[in-house]
Structure formats: structure tokens, C-alpha cells
Design a protein around this motif. Structure first.
Motif, PDB file in Angstrom:
ATOM      1  N   LEU A  25       0.904  -1.154  -0.118  1.00  0.00           N
ATOM      2  CA  LEU A  25       0.115   0.192  -0.031  1.00  0.00           C
ATOM      3  C   LEU A  25       0.941   1.335   0.065  1.00  0.00           C
ATOM      4  O   LEU A  25       0.455   2.057  -0.814  1.00  0.00           O
ATOM      5  CB  LEU A  25      -0.666   0.193   1.403  1.00  0.00           C
ATOM      6  CG  LEU A  25      -2.055  -0.893   1.110  1.00  0.00           C
ATOM      7  CD1 LEU A  25      -2.994  -1.021   2.416  1.00  0.00           C
ATOM      8  CD2 LEU A  25      -3.292  -0.035   0.241  1.00  0.00           C
ATOM      9  N   GLY A  28       2.263   1.658  -3.557  1.00  0.00           N
ATOM     10  CA  GLY A  28       1.218   2.253  -4.323  1.00  0.00           C
ATOM     11  C   GLY A  28       0.930   3.719  -4.236  1.00  0.00           C
ATOM     12  O   GLY A  28       0.685   4.233  -5.131  1.00  0.00           O
ATOM     13  N   LEU A  29       1.003   4.194  -2.943  1.00  0.00           N
ATOM     14  CA  LEU A  29       0.557   5.663  -2.820  1.00  0.00           C
ATOM     15  C   LEU A  29       1.758   6.489  -3.059  1.00  0.00           C
ATOM     16  O   LEU A  29       1.512   7.804  -3.349  1.00  0.00           O
ATOM     17  CB  LEU A  29       0.204   5.709  -1.319  1.00  0.00           C
ATOM     18  CG  LEU A  29      -1.039   5.215  -0.936  1.00  0.00           C
ATOM     19  CD1 LEU A  29      -1.198   5.170   0.487  1.00  0.00           C
ATOM     20  CD2 LEU A  29      -2.356   5.897  -1.519  1.00  0.00           C
ATOM     21  N   TRP A  33       0.791   2.585  -8.437  1.00  0.00           N
ATOM     22  CA  TRP A  33       0.065   1.371  -8.068  1.00  0.00           C
ATOM     23  C   TRP A  33       0.624   0.422  -9.379  1.00  0.00           C
ATOM     24  O   TRP A  33       0.672  -0.975  -9.023  1.00  0.00           O
ATOM     25  CB  TRP A  33      -1.183   1.119  -8.382  1.00  0.00           C
ATOM     26  CG  TRP A  33      -2.179   2.117  -7.279  1.00  0.00           C
ATOM     27  CD1 TRP A  33      -2.446   3.484  -7.252  1.00  0.00           C
ATOM     28  CD2 TRP A  33      -2.144   1.587  -6.052  1.00  0.00           C
ATOM     29  NE1 TRP A  33      -2.775   3.834  -5.933  1.00  0.00           N
ATOM     30  CE2 TRP A  33      -2.591   2.726  -5.123  1.00  0.00           C
ATOM     31  CE3 TRP A  33      -1.701   0.454  -5.355  1.00  0.00           C
ATOM     32  CZ2 TRP A  33      -2.795   2.613  -3.765  1.00  0.00           C
ATOM     33  CZ3 TRP A  33      -1.833   0.164  -3.874  1.00  0.00           C
ATOM     34  CH2 TRP A  33      -2.551   1.429  -3.278  1.00  0.00           C
ATOM     35  N   SER A  36       3.673  -1.028  -7.796  1.00  0.00           N
ATOM     36  CA  SER A  36       3.227  -1.713  -6.432  1.00  0.00           C
ATOM     37  C   SER A  36       2.640  -3.080  -6.940  1.00  0.00           C
ATOM     38  O   SER A  36       3.219  -4.186  -6.469  1.00  0.00           O
ATOM     39  CB  SER A  36       2.231  -0.984  -5.567  1.00  0.00           C
ATOM     40  OG  SER A  36       1.921  -1.568  -4.801  1.00  0.00           O
ATOM     41  N   GLY A 180      -7.669  -5.024   1.984  1.00  0.00           N
ATOM     42  CA  GLY A 180      -6.941  -3.972   1.547  1.00  0.00           C
ATOM     43  C   GLY A 180      -7.586  -3.359   0.347  1.00  0.00           C
ATOM     44  O   GLY A 180      -7.698  -2.042   0.598  1.00  0.00           O
ATOM     45  N   ILE A 181      -8.152  -3.939  -0.609  1.00  0.00           N
ATOM     46  CA  ILE A 181      -8.936  -3.362  -1.560  1.00  0.00           C
ATOM     47  C   ILE A 181      -9.890  -2.345  -0.951  1.00  0.00           C
ATOM     48  O   ILE A 181     -10.340  -1.192  -1.494  1.00  0.00           O
ATOM     49  CB  ILE A 181      -9.282  -4.229  -2.807  1.00  0.00           C
ATOM     50  CG1 ILE A 181      -7.956  -4.714  -3.500  1.00  0.00           C
ATOM     51  CG2 ILE A 181     -10.105  -3.299  -3.709  1.00  0.00           C
ATOM     52  CD1 ILE A 181      -8.405  -5.781  -4.482  1.00  0.00           C
ATOM     53  N   ARG A 184      -8.331   0.492   2.116  1.00  0.00           N
ATOM     54  CA  ARG A 184      -7.190   1.048   0.964  1.00  0.00           C
ATOM     55  C   ARG A 184      -6.518   1.687   2.446  1.00  0.00           C
ATOM     56  O   ARG A 184      -5.916   2.799   2.423  1.00  0.00           O
ATOM     57  CB  ARG A 184      -8.065   2.199   0.532  1.00  0.00           C
ATOM     58  CG  ARG A 184      -8.334   1.975  -0.712  1.00  0.00           C
ATOM     59  CD  ARG A 184      -7.846   2.180  -2.045  1.00  0.00           C
ATOM     60  NE  ARG A 184      -8.383   1.795  -3.029  1.00  0.00           N
ATOM     61  CZ  ARG A 184      -8.224   2.408  -4.503  1.00  0.00           C
ATOM     62  NH1 ARG A 184      -7.671   3.346  -4.565  1.00  0.00           N
ATOM     63  NH2 ARG A 184      -8.850   1.723  -5.359  1.00  0.00           N
ATOM     64  N   LYS A 185      -6.369   0.819   3.349  1.00  0.00           N
ATOM     65  CA  LYS A 185      -5.600   1.360   4.767  1.00  0.00           C
ATOM     66  C   LYS A 185      -4.817  -0.017   5.203  1.00  0.00           C
ATOM     67  O   LYS A 185      -5.477  -1.077   5.011  1.00  0.00           O
ATOM     68  CB  LYS A 185      -6.438   1.870   5.781  1.00  0.00           C
ATOM     69  CG  LYS A 185      -6.785   3.382   5.681  1.00  0.00           C
ATOM     70  CD  LYS A 185      -7.214   3.840   6.986  1.00  0.00           C
ATOM     71  CE  LYS A 185      -8.052   2.859   7.741  1.00  0.00           C
ATOM     72  NZ  LYS A 185      -8.936   3.614   8.745  1.00  0.00           N
TER      73      LYS A 185
END
Lengths: 265, 79
Positions: A25, A28-29, A33, A36, A180-181, A184-185
Motif C-alpha cells: 500500500l 502504491g501511494l 500502483w 506496486s 486491503g482493496i 485502502r489502509k
């Protein structure tokens, strides 16, 4: 044994997946993405290849009794280590793993203030940044997934246990990916240490049974041996937590006395 | 490896091997101590005794691992 195999593989997948997700994550951020997800897929592909090569070919060449001894030893080593770590955390001697803190730390490492924003970067800079993101994601998945792969290979090497081990691990990892999807944390609410304690107990019990069989034993409790040993290791873990707490308090008192005596001199 | 004769010896060798693999400074002496205690009757030990021996050895291994790691943790935290 099949239920135990599925459960252990699922819990190992859940714990290690949660730890890998934190890094994936953060990548990705900060790095995009594409890097990632690419790193994650590459890591999963390597782990799958290891499982197929080791579990599908190499281990089947070993006679069953030696295989039991080998797998039992591997499970005992992993199980006793997980159990020791979890006991120390429950006793308060080692900090609990904090996914949010780990996430913030990884974000800070990847999102260096010296770096320009993605829009201002040149194509070469963007490419270098993506490569770092890919490597970070790949490394995290490989590192955290190694224990899942080891558990799947060990648990799935005996006749009839391959599918349950693979299904359990894939279900655990998939649950983490979907969660996770959705949020998103980092999954801070997963009780990682409790799961590690349970898995440590179960792996130690299964490892003891298999290693014993590898040494030529036929366990007195027969099919119920795993259940009896799970209860035994759980009791032992409880005793160890109390023992570790008591020892820690005694040493604190000793240190306090020594400090006071030193100050009085 | 099978048969009553030598089963105890196999367990002892296994415990010593495991102790080496988990070596944190304490497991080797612990494994050797277990080995020393049972060596006397190792070759004639029954299957039941071998199972009890194995479980006792592994339980001691776990408790000593916890003690050793707890000491390191306390030292590390400066408590």
C-alpha cells in the motif's frame, strides 16, 4: 489433519499477507500502483514457483519416514519461534507489531521530501522511482511470503494434504487482498499476535507428531494426538507468559535495588 | 530408525539436532543435558517413554527459548 492443515495455512497467509499489504500500500501511494502491483505479482510468481518445485518434485523423492522427520523439524523450528515471539509480546516484553506505525515509517522512507512530485519528474526519474517501488513491493512480498510458502510446502508434502494447504494459504492471502482493496489502509485491526500464538501452538503440535512418526513412533493417542498436543502447547504457552512476566518484574526490582544501592554509596 | 531398540537414542539425537538449529546459546547445553539424562537407558527405552521424552525435551526447549529471549528483551530495553 486436513482441517488443521487448512486452518494453519489460512492463518499463516492472513498474518504474513497483512504485513506485506502494509508495504504494498505504501509503495502504491508513493511510487504508483503499477510498480506496486507489478512487484507483488512478480513476488507471488517466484513464491509459487518455489512451492511447485519444492513441494511438487523435490520432496516427493524422499521416503515417507524421512519426509516426516524433515517436515516435522521444519514445522517445529517455525512453530517454536513463532510461539516464543508471541509469548514475549503477550508478556509485554516485546512491543506488539503496529501496522499503522509500520505503514507511516515505510511511507516516510519512500516519500522522501528531497524528491520532486510525480508531475515534475522527468521520464528517467519516474522510471527510476517506479523501479524502486517495484523492488520494494517485490522484496516485501517475497520476504513475508517465504514463511507462507514454507508452511504450504511442509503442510502439503504428505499424501492428500497438498490441496488443503494451497487452498488455505490462498484463501488467507485473498482475504487480506480483498480487505486491503476495500479499506485502502493497513489492516491494523487484524489480531496478528493472537493469530501468531495460535499458529505457533498448532505448528508445534503438528511438527511434534510428524517428527515423532519420522523417528519411528506410533503415538499413543492415535488420531487425537494433534488435539492433545495443541492443548499441551497452549498450556505451556500460558505458563511461559506468566513465567516471563514474573522474571521481568524480578529483574526490574533487582535493577532498581542495584541503582538505589549505587546512589546511596 | 524403527523398533523399540534405539528409539530413545533417535529422540535424543533429534533433540540435540533441533537444539543446534535453534542455537541461541542455551539450547545446546539444554539438549546435551536431556541427552545425558536419558543416555543411560536410551537403547532400551519404550515407545511410551520415547514419546514422553520427546515432549519433555521440546517443552524445555520452548521454555528456555522464552527465558533467553526475555532476558535479551529486558537487557535491550534497559529495564
Amino acid at each position: 489433519m486436513i482441517v488443521t492443515t487448512v486452518l494453519i495455512a489460512l492463518l499463516v497467509g492472513l498474518v504474513e499477507g497483512t504485513e506485506a499489504l502494509t508495504v504494498v500500500l505504501a509503495v502504491g501511494l508513493t511510487r504508483g500502483w503499477r510498480a506496486s502491483i507489478g512487484g507483488t505479482l512478480a513476488g507471488l510468481a517466484v513464491l509459487a514457483a518455489v512451492v511447485v518445485l519444492l513441494g511438487g518434485a523435490a520432496l516427493h523423492a524422499i521416503p515417507l519416514q524421512w519426509l516426516n522427520l524433515l517436515l516435522g523439524t521444519v514445522l517445529l523450528l517455525v512453530g517454536l519461534r513463532w510461539l516464543t515471539k508471541a509469548i514475549l509480546r503477550v508478556a509485554g516484553l516485546v512491543k506488539m507489531r503496529d501496522e499503522e506505525a509500520a505503514f507511516a515509517k515505510t511511507l516516510a522512507q519512500l516519500d522522501s521530501p528531497a524528491e520532486r512530485s510525480p508531475v515534475e519528474r522527468s521520464p528517467a526519474e519516474r522510471s527510476a522511482s517506479a523501479r524502486i517501488g517495484f523492488a520494494t513491493s517485490f522484496g516485501a512480498v517475497l520476504l513475508e511470503g517465504a514463511e507462507v510458502a514454507l508452511a504450504v510446502v511442509a503442510l502439503g508434502a504428505r499424501p492428500g494434504t497438498t490441496l488443503p494447504a494451497v487452498v488455505g494459504a490462498v484463501a488467507g492471502v485473498l482475504a487480506v487482498v480483498l480487505a486491503g482493496i476495500a479499506v485502502r489502509k493497513p489492516l491494523a485491526r487484524v489480531p496478528e499476535n493472537t493469530i501468531k500464538l495460535v499458529v505457533g501452538v498448532m505448528l508445534s503440535a503438528v511438527g511434534t507428531v510428524w517428527a515423532g512418526e519420522g523417528l519411528g513412533m506410533s503415538w499413543l493417542a492415535g488420531q487425537l494426538t494433534v488435539v492433545v498436543l495443541i492443548a499441551w502447547y497452549a498450556l505451556l504457552a500460558w505458563v511461559a507468559v506468566r513465567w516471563a512476566r514474573a522474571g521481568s518484574v524480578a529483574r526490574k526490582v533487582e535493577t532498581g535495588r542495584a541503582t538505589t544501592a549505587g546512589a546511596a554509596r | 530408525m524403527s523398533g523399540a531398540r534405539g528409539k530413545g537414542g533417535s529422540v535424543v539425537r533429534f533433540l540435540r539436532f533441533l537444539a543446534h538449529l535453534m542455537a541461541d546459546g542455551w539450547t545446546v547445553p539444554a539438549g546435551l543435558a536431556v541427552a545425558a539424562v536419558v543416555t543411560l537407558g536410551a537403547d532400551r527405552v519404550s515407545s511410551t517413554a520415547a514419546q514422553a521424552l520427546m515432549l519433555a525435551g521440546l517443552s524445555i526447549t520452548l521454555l528456555l527459548a522464552v527465558r533467553s529471549s526475555a532476558r535479551q528483551a529486558v537487557r535491550g530495553s534497559g529495564r
